[in-house]
Motif scaffolding. Structure first.
Motif, short mmCIF file in Angstrom:
data_model
loop_
_atom_site.label_atom_id
_atom_site.label_comp_id
_atom_site.label_asym_id
_atom_site.label_seq_id
_atom_site.Cartn_x
_atom_site.Cartn_y
_atom_site.Cartn_z
N ARG A 62 1.28 -1.18 0.29
CA ARG A 62 0.23 0.07 -0.24
C ARG A 62 0.86 1.16 -0.18
N GLY A 63 0.20 1.92 -0.68
CA GLY A 63 1.49 3.58 -0.85
C GLY A 63 2.62 3.62 -1.07
N ALA A 64 2.75 2.76 -2.14
CA ALA A 64 4.34 2.54 -2.57
C ALA A 64 4.32 2.13 -4.58
N LEU A 65 5.42 2.97 -4.38
CA LEU A 65 5.72 2.84 -6.54
C LEU A 65 6.03 1.37 -6.36
N ILE A 66 5.13 0.53 -8.11
CA ILE A 66 5.45 -0.52 -8.17
C ILE A 66 6.01 -0.45 -9.65
N SER B 226 -3.80 12.66 -5.27
CA SER B 226 -5.12 13.25 -4.60
C SER B 226 -5.81 12.42 -3.71
N GLY B 227 -5.02 11.08 -3.91
CA GLY B 227 -5.37 9.98 -2.62
C GLY B 227 -7.13 9.42 -2.67
N LEU C 58 7.29 9.25 -3.63
CA LEU C 58 6.79 9.93 -2.61
C LEU C 58 5.07 10.09 -2.54
N ALA C 59 4.64 10.33 -3.26
CA ALA C 59 3.33 10.74 -3.58
C ALA C 59 2.36 10.03 -3.12
N ALA C 60 3.18 8.58 -3.66
CA ALA C 60 2.30 6.83 -3.24
C ALA C 60 2.14 7.22 -1.80
N GLU C 61 3.48 7.25 -1.76
CA GLU C 61 3.37 7.50 0.51
C GLU C 61 2.23 8.06 1.46
N ASP C 62 2.81 9.38 0.85
CA ASP C 62 1.98 9.80 1.79
C ASP C 62 0.81 9.70 1.52
N ALA D 168 -0.93 7.05 0.60
CA ALA D 168 -1.38 5.56 0.52
C ALA D 168 -2.00 4.83 -0.19
N THR D 169 -1.65 5.46 -1.89
CA THR D 169 -1.93 4.84 -2.82
C THR D 169 -1.03 3.77 -4.09
#
Length: 242
Positions: A47-51, A124-125, A147-151, A153-154
């Protein structure tokens, strides 16, 4: 060197050993494939990570791999597809259970616009997941996306060519994908924990009537996208000019 006897006396979970899968603060999102979940920290997509999903060519089954996650999109969230190389094939997606009314298709005119739109959609979340097909992206760009993914949780999925494996990446998870005899081979290039010795072999669900002829996709795998015709952009996000 640490004394193994001394380590054994410590409370369980206090020391993480490098030959074990790393733990996760939150359980992962199930991939829908038990064999793959067993190889991923947290038991699923982080969750909230770059894949990063790396493949030599599109159409090897990369979208089928994500179907279980895509079909679980709630009514108040979006599925953002940023600059896909082919037009999503609505009948196949609908038959697979993907809510088309929640799919946001963003077309871009440059690599810079693709990265901007990807970052905005992720930050955007409002998205269950963001899928993006960037062109050239450097380490700084990857770091901003992570960082966007972490912040927010996407989970952010980047589809990249196979040769991108030679480039260092801050992605939490990197998977190399290839097709063989109607199966999808998933080689884990990077994860939080040791690399497995062999690829994970997955059988993708077959959906009669959803196949289309394509030079880019093997006939043994159903196609979820078609070549995109030239038409005005359908983007809901626009880069700021400053």
């Amino acid at each position: 060197m640490a004394n193994p006897l001394a380590l054994a006396t410590l409370p369980p979970g206090l020391v993480w050993q490098a030959d074990r899968l790393a733990g996760s603060a939150a359980p992962g999102l199930p991939t829908g494939f038990a064999a793959l979940d067993a190889q991923l920290p947290g038991g699923g997509w982080p969750r909230g990570a770059l894949i990063e999903l790396l493949a030599a060519r599109p159409g090897v089954g990369e979208l089928s791999l994500l179907l279980p996650l895509l079909r679980s999109t709630p009514a108040d969230h979006w599925l953002a597809w940023i600059a896909p190389p082919r037009l999503p094939y609505a009948p196949a997606l609908a038959a697979a259970g993907v809510p088309l009314e929640r799919l946001l298709l963003v077309r871009t005119a440059s690599d810079a616009e693709t990265l901007w739109a990807t970052r905005q959609a992720t930050a955007s979340g409002a998205c269950t997941a963001v899928l993006a097909w960037p062109g050239r992206v450097d380490n700084a760009g990857l770091r901003r996306l992570q960082l966007a993914a972490e912040d927010s949780a996407t989970p952010l999925f980047l589809f990249r060519p196979a040769d991108a494996a030679r480039q260092p990446s801050v992605a939490a998870l990197r998977l190399q994908l290839s097709a063989r005899a109607g199966r999808l081979l998933v080689h884990i290039l990077k994860r939080r924990g040791p690399a497995p010795g062999a690829p994970v072999e997955l059988v993708l669900p077959q959906r009669p009537g959803l196949r289309t002829e394509s030079k880019l996709s093997p006939p043994s795998l159903h196609v979820l996208a078609r070549p995109a015709p030239a038409r005005p952009a359908l983007a809901g996000l626009h880069p700021r000019h400053s």
